[in-house]
Design a protein around this motif. Structure first.
Motif, PDB file in Angstrom:
ATOM      1  N   TRP A 116       5.727  -7.652   3.925  1.00  0.00           N
ATOM      2  CA  TRP A 116       4.618  -8.336   3.257  1.00  0.00           C
ATOM      3  C   TRP A 116       3.344  -7.690   3.772  1.00  0.00           C
ATOM      4  N   LEU A 117       2.493  -7.264   2.837  1.00  0.00           N
ATOM      5  CA  LEU A 117       1.253  -6.579   3.186  1.00  0.00           C
ATOM      6  C   LEU A 117       0.072  -7.367   2.661  1.00  0.00           C
ATOM      7  N   ARG A 118      -0.993  -7.436   3.464  1.00  0.00           N
ATOM      8  CA  ARG A 118      -2.228  -8.092   3.036  1.00  0.00           C
ATOM      9  C   ARG A 118      -3.384  -7.172   3.393  1.00  0.00           C
ATOM     10  N   ARG A 119      -4.291  -7.009   2.463  1.00  0.00           N
ATOM     11  CA  ARG A 119      -5.459  -6.135   2.609  1.00  0.00           C
ATOM     12  C   ARG A 119      -5.062  -4.666   2.516  1.00  0.00           C
ATOM     13  N   THR A 120      -4.310  -4.345   1.469  1.00  0.00           N
ATOM     14  CA  THR A 120      -3.910  -2.969   1.207  1.00  0.00           C
ATOM     15  C   THR A 120      -4.147  -2.621  -0.251  1.00  0.00           C
ATOM     16  N   ASN A 121      -4.209  -1.339  -0.515  1.00  0.00           N
ATOM     17  CA  ASN A 121      -4.299  -0.817  -1.862  1.00  0.00           C
ATOM     18  C   ASN A 121      -2.998  -0.087  -2.135  1.00  0.00           C
TER      19      ASN A 121
ATOM     20  N   PHE B  46      -4.608   1.136   3.609  1.00  0.00           N
ATOM     21  CA  PHE B  46      -5.180  -0.074   4.179  1.00  0.00           C
ATOM     22  C   PHE B  46      -6.628  -0.199   3.724  1.00  0.00           C
ATOM     23  N   ASP B  47      -6.968  -1.341   3.138  1.00  0.00           N
ATOM     24  CA  ASP B  47      -8.318  -1.581   2.627  1.00  0.00           C
ATOM     25  C   ASP B  47      -9.239  -2.225   3.642  1.00  0.00           C
ATOM     26  N   ASN B  48      -8.737  -2.565   4.791  1.00  0.00           N
ATOM     27  CA  ASN B  48      -9.505  -3.355   5.725  1.00  0.00           C
ATOM     28  C   ASN B  48      -9.143  -2.921   7.141  1.00  0.00           C
ATOM     29  N   ASN B  49     -10.041  -3.079   8.070  1.00  0.00           N
ATOM     30  CA  ASN B  49      -9.741  -2.746   9.461  1.00  0.00           C
ATOM     31  C   ASN B  49      -8.784  -3.734  10.107  1.00  0.00           C
ATOM     32  N   ASN B  50      -8.437  -4.794   9.405  1.00  0.00           N
ATOM     33  CA  ASN B  50      -7.463  -5.774   9.891  1.00  0.00           C
ATOM     34  C   ASN B  50      -6.443  -6.006   8.781  1.00  0.00           C
TER      35      ASN B  50
ATOM     36  N   THR C 191      -4.100   1.356  16.333  1.00  0.00           N
ATOM     37  CA  THR C 191      -3.760   0.234  17.192  1.00  0.00           C
ATOM     38  C   THR C 191      -3.338  -0.974  16.360  1.00  0.00           C
ATOM     39  N   PHE C 192      -2.720  -1.937  17.034  1.00  0.00           N
ATOM     40  CA  PHE C 192      -2.328  -3.185  16.382  1.00  0.00           C
ATOM     41  C   PHE C 192      -2.297  -4.289  17.417  1.00  0.00           C
TER      42      PHE C 192
ATOM     43  N   THR D 294      -5.254  -2.541  13.234  1.00  0.00           N
ATOM     44  CA  THR D 294      -6.715  -2.514  13.361  1.00  0.00           C
ATOM     45  C   THR D 294      -7.200  -1.071  13.415  1.00  0.00           C
ATOM     46  N   ASN D 295      -8.278  -0.797  12.685  1.00  0.00           N
ATOM     47  CA  ASN D 295      -8.925   0.520  12.690  1.00  0.00           C
ATOM     48  C   ASN D 295      -7.972   1.654  12.353  1.00  0.00           C
ATOM     49  N   ASN D 296      -7.154   1.463  11.325  1.00  0.00           N
ATOM     50  CA  ASN D 296      -6.182   2.478  10.931  1.00  0.00           C
ATOM     51  C   ASN D 296      -6.430   2.987   9.506  1.00  0.00           C
ATOM     52  N   THR D 297      -7.604   2.825   8.950  1.00  0.00           N
ATOM     53  CA  THR D 297      -7.780   3.015   7.513  1.00  0.00           C
ATOM     54  C   THR D 297      -8.080   4.435   7.065  1.00  0.00           C
ATOM     55  N   THR D 298      -8.229   5.399   7.944  1.00  0.00           N
ATOM     56  CA  THR D 298      -8.626   6.731   7.496  1.00  0.00           C
ATOM     57  C   THR D 298      -7.504   7.755   7.498  1.00  0.00           C
ATOM     58  N   SER D 299      -6.404   7.499   8.141  1.00  0.00           N
ATOM     59  CA  SER D 299      -5.342   8.488   8.258  1.00  0.00           C
ATOM     60  C   SER D 299      -4.442   8.498   7.029  1.00  0.00           C
TER      61      SER D 299
END
Length: 143
Positions: free
Chosen positions: A83-88, A126-130, A30-31, A55-60
């Motif tokens: 531009w990405l924030r809270r990613t690896n 994604f390192d964060n749920n947001n 979701t977003f 949001t809540n997309n960090t496991t796929s």
């Protein structure tokens, strides 16, 4: 009514101008929007801009894809900025890409270092749920 810029010939005619908002879809999770996705279309060129908060997309391990573009791409390989924030992302810069002709999906790939094909951004980056994702792209559309 026609508007002519710098002369009266058809090559100077401004035609088919449109602007508005659009509702993207994503292929996983979701977003919400933190910058309303908007477009401006002049003739057969379309500019998209927006910001999504995934949001809540960090496991796929699925590739990040944004679809439901307001217009279908006319030819292949248009790139834009992301531009990405809270990613690896392994310190690799990423770009958004509209691929093949007839496509209405944006995918995200890192720059090639000359030795690879430029891998895809996945939700597992994604390192964060947001995770913040802001993009801009210009592409040629079917008419």
């Amino acid at each position: 009514m026609s508007i002519f810029l710098g002369g009266t010939g058809s090559s100077n005619e401004l035609h088919d101008y449109e602007e508005g908002t659009w509702t993207p879809t994503i292929n996983n999770g979701t977003f919400s929007g933190f910058l309303q996705p908007v477009y401006t279309k002049v003739g057969d060129m379309c500019y998209l801009h927006g910001g999504l908060l995934f949001t809540n997309n960090t496991t796929s391990s699925s590739e990040v894809q944004i679809s439901n573009l307001p217009f279908t791409g006319a030819s292949s390989q248009y790139t834009g900025t992301v531009w990405l924030r809270r990613t690896n992302t392994g310190n690799k810069p990423y770009v958004c890409v509209i691929g093949q002709s007839g496509n209405t999906t944006v995918s995200v790939h890192h720059f090639s270092n000359g030795n690879d094909m430029g891998g895809s951004l996945t939700y597992s980056n994604f390192d964060n749920n947001n995770t913040y994702f802001q993009f801009s792209i210009v592409y040629k559309v079917t008419t």
